[in-house]
Write a protein that holds these residues in place. Sequence first.
Motif, PDB file in Angstrom:
ATOM      1  N   PHE A   1      63.503  48.623  27.050  1.00 12.24           N
ATOM      2  CA  PHE A   1      62.587  49.194  28.043  1.00 12.24           C
ATOM      3  C   PHE A   1      63.355  49.939  29.131  1.00 12.24           C
ATOM      4  O   PHE A   1      63.053  51.087  29.461  1.00 12.24           O
ATOM      5  CB  PHE A   1      61.759  48.071  28.670  1.00 12.24           C
ATOM      6  CG  PHE A   1      60.796  48.543  29.729  1.00 12.24           C
ATOM      7  CD1 PHE A   1      59.493  48.872  29.402  1.00 12.24           C
ATOM      8  CD2 PHE A   1      61.196  48.675  31.053  1.00 12.24           C
ATOM      9  CE1 PHE A   1      58.600  49.323  30.378  1.00 12.24           C
ATOM     10  CE2 PHE A   1      60.315  49.129  32.028  1.00 12.24           C
ATOM     11  CZ  PHE A   1      59.017  49.447  31.690  1.00 12.24           C
TER      12      PHE A   1
ATOM     13  N   ARG B   1      66.665  50.847  29.424  1.00 13.30           N
ATOM     14  CA  ARG B   1      67.746  51.783  29.122  1.00 13.30           C
ATOM     15  C   ARG B   1      67.416  52.757  27.996  1.00 13.30           C
ATOM     16  O   ARG B   1      67.815  53.914  28.034  1.00 13.30           O
ATOM     17  CB  ARG B   1      69.010  50.990  28.748  1.00 13.30           C
ATOM     18  CG  ARG B   1      69.620  50.227  29.914  1.00 13.30           C
ATOM     19  CD  ARG B   1      70.461  51.158  30.758  1.00 13.30           C
ATOM     20  NE  ARG B   1      70.817  50.551  32.033  1.00 13.30           N
ATOM     21  CZ  ARG B   1      71.610  51.156  32.936  1.00 13.30           C
ATOM     22  NH1 ARG B   1      72.112  52.351  32.688  1.00 13.30           N
ATOM     23  NH2 ARG B   1      71.867  50.583  34.081  1.00 13.30           N
ATOM     24  N   LEU B   2      66.733  52.256  26.956  1.00 15.17           N
ATOM     25  CA  LEU B   2      66.448  53.134  25.819  1.00 15.17           C
ATOM     26  C   LEU B   2      65.088  53.815  25.947  1.00 15.17           C
ATOM     27  O   LEU B   2      64.800  54.762  25.236  1.00 15.17           O
ATOM     28  CB  LEU B   2      66.503  52.337  24.509  1.00 15.17           C
ATOM     29  CG  LEU B   2      67.812  51.586  24.230  1.00 15.17           C
ATOM     30  CD1 LEU B   2      67.666  50.719  22.981  1.00 15.17           C
ATOM     31  CD2 LEU B   2      68.970  52.565  24.065  1.00 15.17           C
ATOM     32  N   LYS B   3      64.236  53.280  26.833  1.00 12.73           N
ATOM     33  CA  LYS B   3      62.883  53.824  27.047  1.00 12.73           C
ATOM     34  C   LYS B   3      62.025  53.707  25.786  1.00 12.73           C
ATOM     35  O   LYS B   3      61.182  54.556  25.505  1.00 12.73           O
ATOM     36  CB  LYS B   3      62.943  55.281  27.527  1.00 12.73           C
ATOM     37  CG  LYS B   3      63.833  55.476  28.746  1.00 12.73           C
ATOM     38  CD  LYS B   3      63.485  54.529  29.874  1.00 12.73           C
ATOM     39  CE  LYS B   3      64.470  54.595  31.023  1.00 12.73           C
ATOM     40  NZ  LYS B   3      64.198  53.518  32.018  1.00 12.73           N
ATOM     41  N   LEU B   4      62.286  52.638  25.043  1.00 15.85           N
ATOM     42  CA  LEU B   4      61.521  52.332  23.840  1.00 15.85           C
ATOM     43  C   LEU B   4      60.796  51.007  24.025  1.00 15.85           C
ATOM     44  O   LEU B   4      61.368  50.045  24.551  1.00 15.85           O
ATOM     45  CB  LEU B   4      62.449  52.229  22.625  1.00 15.85           C
ATOM     46  CG  LEU B   4      63.112  53.545  22.177  1.00 15.85           C
ATOM     47  CD1 LEU B   4      64.202  53.266  21.153  1.00 15.85           C
ATOM     48  CD2 LEU B   4      62.076  54.522  21.622  1.00 15.85           C
TER      49      LEU B   4
ATOM     50  N   ASN C   1      62.628  61.360  27.472  1.00 13.61           N
ATOM     51  CA  ASN C   1      62.859  60.006  27.972  1.00 13.61           C
ATOM     52  C   ASN C   1      63.936  59.305  27.149  1.00 13.61           C
ATOM     53  O   ASN C   1      64.561  58.356  27.635  1.00 13.61           O
ATOM     54  CB  ASN C   1      61.552  59.191  27.965  1.00 13.61           C
ATOM     55  CG  ASN C   1      60.953  59.070  26.577  1.00 13.61           C
ATOM     56  OD1 ASN C   1      61.066  59.982  25.751  1.00 13.61           O
ATOM     57  ND2 ASN C   1      60.303  57.959  26.318  1.00 13.61           N
ATOM     58  N   LEU C   2      64.185  59.799  25.927  1.00 13.56           N
ATOM     59  CA  LEU C   2      65.230  59.209  25.082  1.00 13.56           C
ATOM     60  C   LEU C   2      66.589  59.867  25.303  1.00 13.56           C
ATOM     61  O   LEU C   2      67.558  59.550  24.615  1.00 13.56           O
ATOM     62  CB  LEU C   2      64.823  59.306  23.599  1.00 13.56           C
ATOM     63  CG  LEU C   2      63.447  58.707  23.249  1.00 13.56           C
ATOM     64  CD1 LEU C   2      63.190  58.806  21.744  1.00 13.56           C
ATOM     65  CD2 LEU C   2      63.338  57.254  23.703  1.00 13.56           C
TER      66      LEU C   2
ATOM     67  N   LYS D   1      70.035  52.162  38.763  1.00 15.93           N
ATOM     68  CA  LYS D   1      70.782  52.799  37.676  1.00 15.93           C
ATOM     69  C   LYS D   1      71.778  53.824  38.230  1.00 15.93           C
ATOM     70  O   LYS D   1      72.894  53.942  37.724  1.00 15.93           O
ATOM     71  CB  LYS D   1      69.828  53.458  36.672  1.00 15.93           C
ATOM     72  CG  LYS D   1      69.169  52.436  35.733  1.00 15.93           C
ATOM     73  CD  LYS D   1      68.187  53.098  34.765  1.00 15.93           C
ATOM     74  CE  LYS D   1      68.876  54.003  33.765  1.00 15.93           C
ATOM     75  NZ  LYS D   1      67.903  54.830  33.027  1.00 15.93           N
TER      76      LYS D   1
ATOM     77  N   LYS E   1      54.587  53.887  21.738  1.00 12.17           N
ATOM     78  CA  LYS E   1      55.728  52.971  21.884  1.00 12.17           C
ATOM     79  C   LYS E   1      56.881  53.615  22.640  1.00 12.17           C
ATOM     80  O   LYS E   1      58.050  53.353  22.384  1.00 12.17           O
ATOM     81  CB  LYS E   1      56.188  52.436  20.527  1.00 12.17           C
ATOM     82  CG  LYS E   1      55.057  51.828  19.699  1.00 12.17           C
ATOM     83  CD  LYS E   1      54.292  50.774  20.469  1.00 12.17           C
ATOM     84  CE  LYS E   1      53.033  50.323  19.743  1.00 12.17           C
ATOM     85  NZ  LYS E   1      52.239  49.403  20.598  1.00 12.17           N
ATOM     86  N   LEU E   2      56.508  54.502  23.577  1.00 13.91           N
ATOM     87  CA  LEU E   2      57.485  55.176  24.431  1.00 13.91           C
ATOM     88  C   LEU E   2      57.245  54.789  25.882  1.00 13.91           C
ATOM     89  O   LEU E   2      56.096  54.724  26.332  1.00 13.91           O
ATOM     90  CB  LEU E   2      57.355  56.693  24.280  1.00 13.91           C
ATOM     91  CG  LEU E   2      57.765  57.265  22.918  1.00 13.91           C
ATOM     92  CD1 LEU E   2      57.353  58.729  22.803  1.00 13.91           C
ATOM     93  CD2 LEU E   2      59.277  57.123  22.700  1.00 13.91           C
ATOM     94  N   VAL E   3      58.319  54.546  26.603  1.00 14.46           N
ATOM     95  CA  VAL E   3      58.231  54.260  28.031  1.00 14.46           C
ATOM     96  C   VAL E   3      58.289  55.586  28.783  1.00 14.46           C
ATOM     97  O   VAL E   3      59.272  56.317  28.674  1.00 14.46           O
ATOM     98  CB  VAL E   3      59.380  53.337  28.479  1.00 14.46           C
ATOM     99  CG1 VAL E   3      59.282  53.064  29.976  1.00 14.46           C
ATOM    100  CG2 VAL E   3      59.388  52.041  27.671  1.00 14.46           C
ATOM    101  N   LEU E   4      57.240  55.883  29.522  1.00 11.47           N
ATOM    102  CA  LEU E   4      57.198  57.107  30.321  1.00 11.47           C
ATOM    103  C   LEU E   4      56.995  56.762  31.782  1.00 11.47           C
ATOM    104  O   LEU E   4      56.216  55.875  32.124  1.00 11.47           O
ATOM    105  CB  LEU E   4      56.045  58.021  29.877  1.00 11.47           C
ATOM    106  CG  LEU E   4      56.116  58.608  28.476  1.00 11.47           C
ATOM    107  CD1 LEU E   4      54.961  59.576  28.273  1.00 11.47           C
ATOM    108  CD2 LEU E   4      57.445  59.311  28.246  1.00 11.47           C
TER     109      LEU E   4
ATOM    110  N   GLY F   1      61.620  58.563  31.572  1.00  9.85           N
ATOM    111  CA  GLY F   1      61.053  57.233  31.360  1.00  9.85           C
ATOM    112  C   GLY F   1      61.514  56.203  32.372  1.00  9.85           C
ATOM    113  O   GLY F   1      61.391  55.006  32.139  1.00  9.85           O
ATOM    114  N   ASN F   2      62.026  56.669  33.523  1.00  9.57           N
ATOM    115  CA  ASN F   2      62.556  55.716  34.502  1.00  9.57           C
ATOM    116  C   ASN F   2      61.453  55.223  35.437  1.00  9.57           C
ATOM    117  O   ASN F   2      61.273  55.717  36.542  1.00  9.57           O
ATOM    118  CB  ASN F   2      63.706  56.369  35.274  1.00  9.57           C
ATOM    119  CG  ASN F   2      64.923  56.579  34.381  1.00  9.57           C
ATOM    120  OD1 ASN F   2      65.396  55.616  33.759  1.00  9.57           O
ATOM    121  ND2 ASN F   2      65.400  57.795  34.282  1.00  9.57           N
TER     122      ASN F   2
END
Lengths: 350, 350
Positions: free
Chosen positions: A295, A297-300, B66-67, B132, B299-302, B333-334
Amino acid sequence: MTSLPPSTHAATPQATPGSPPPDSVTFADLEAARQRIAEKAVVTPLLPAPELSERLGYRVLLKCENLQRTGSFKFRGAYNFLAGMTPEQRARGVVAYSSGNHAQGVAAAAAIFSAPATIVMPADAPAIKIAKTRGYGAEVLLYDRYREEREAIGEKLVAERGLTLVRPYDDPRIVAGQGTCGLEMAAQAEATRQPLDRVLVCCGGGGLTAGIALALEARSPQTRLYTCEPTGFDDTARSLSAGRRLSNAPGGRSICDALLAAQPGELTFAINAARVSGGLTVTDSEAEAAMSYAFRRLKLVLEPGGAVCLAALLANKLEIGAGETVAITLSGGNVDPARLASALENNPDP
Amino acid sequence: MTSLPPSTHAATPQATPGSPPPDSVTFADLEAARQRIAEKAVVTPLLPAPELSERLGYRVLLKCENLQRTGSFKFRGAYNFLAGMTPEQRARGVVAYSSGNHAQGVAAAAAIFSAPATIVMPADAPAIKIAKTRGYGAEVLLYDRYREEREAIGEKLVAERGLTLVRPYDDPRIVAGQGTCGLEMAAQAEATRQPLDRVLVCCGGGGLTAGIALALEARSPQTRLYTCEPTGFDDTARSLSAGRRLSNAPGGRSICDALLAAQPGELTFAINAARVSGGLTVTDSEAEAAMSYAFRRLKLVLEPGGAVCLAALLANKLEIGAGETVAITLSGGNVDPARLASALENNPDP
């Protein structure tokens, strides 16, 4: 890590070229599956992870099956199975038992073919998995994971309603479908000139492992393959060591709901025993730490069972040399927000 | 949608081939940036989204920035900038002001070159961005977004410490670096035979938009480009309509912390005015709904600012035909877990 003693290799059933045993899976089956699913499935990325690679000291590539249609690799096998049925069979309908990812795979594939789908799911499956399965139009029957036998419920529906049972892993069409993930990994690694030294696979009943094992055997034979399982459900690791199928002690619990098979499949173990170099095991806390890393660092988005290979790397479960390239499967991302929130709370470091 | 009246096209400054104005960016600069960043940056996937495409009725491709290393596209421009500095300049160090993604990009690039980095960040930036940025070894100076001028703080540090200022968007090396994202999109779309009818870009100061505009102009000239901005920060949409740079009303607030530029950049607007077909605007609620969709389905963090293009599609901000292919940037994605949790709570449907 549980290393495989050489003796077990000899004791393992192996397919003889020319006369495959019944229900075996051939490389041609994988290629056929790839063509069959091409129009509907996603060729998921084999994603470089430079920051993770620098942290671990070797090159890591992420096979992002959480980005597959339905949020897990299970769509591959399910669609391959449904595509191989006759229109008459599909019209009668399919039934599947699943903790939730195979459920969604079957339900989504059935919806594409307008086939009725009945899915038997444990009542304690993640809410997102139950809701998404219903969202694909399937009828969902809930059962008590600790008191009822899902196989019996499934077989009763087959007998009563004339449905076709879509097994979660112990079926050649399912293994061939999951194997398309391995075909992609081999091709993607070759295209970017990053030969795979090792591949780690999230392992429940062993369908994804078996499919990837067959793909790599043909397309990346130098690659060593490892399974990753949650503590208490390390049946494949122990079975690989013993050279025969062993079961987990009953009553075990894990947050990795996707990987709670009681023992390796018959077909899948016949394939995996000769082709897997060893089995790794991770704790629930290690899986949570990996979910948090994914979550932050990889944003997955990863579910617990989809994070076990990442967990194995982060917890140094395998000795890996500095020059090596290691690909890991991130097999699914269907996690309830509360479960992920708890993993993030327990692992506050960004 | 704010459509661009034809008259503004003519009124726009355009680079004349052969004699570029000072500080302009050429296509050759983008190609050079691509080579420069190749070893360190990720070629992010242009991911098919079959379920989203079926829902919307046209083909959607997701450029998953984001990746990217550091969790946003900003690493591209920052690394390109640092790589172009002399070793002596790098040894003296760099300074940047940023709400957090450019901060991480500059800090991570500086760490790769072992250059000291000082980053001026708003005190109300997401905690994950501050943590970060510090994690990459940068010195972080916090300021009050509503009372202090970050540009003044940055320029004071340049004067006092001999640091090199790395602007977030209004710099040719930054625009060229961000343009590598557009080069990849064009090549990836061509490789899978999916010509891009439209591209939507998350827009703050316009650096990513300008880079992508230059890339598409050369490599996918039929593509129409649109910016997406949060309500209250639609300076680019209004400036495109007016044909000149307009500012946002002061005191506005949005959860899209990455997209709060006061007005379009001078360089970026000179590039974008002639090349962007229109500007779209989304509300914070629409951005939250998109974050939830990305979590639950993709399944992506945005982060909020990274979700505005997805929000524009989900909220039907643009009329798009059934046969069209639309690529959108998911620019970062931060996001703090609490911010995402709130978006998920407000959008409970899976």
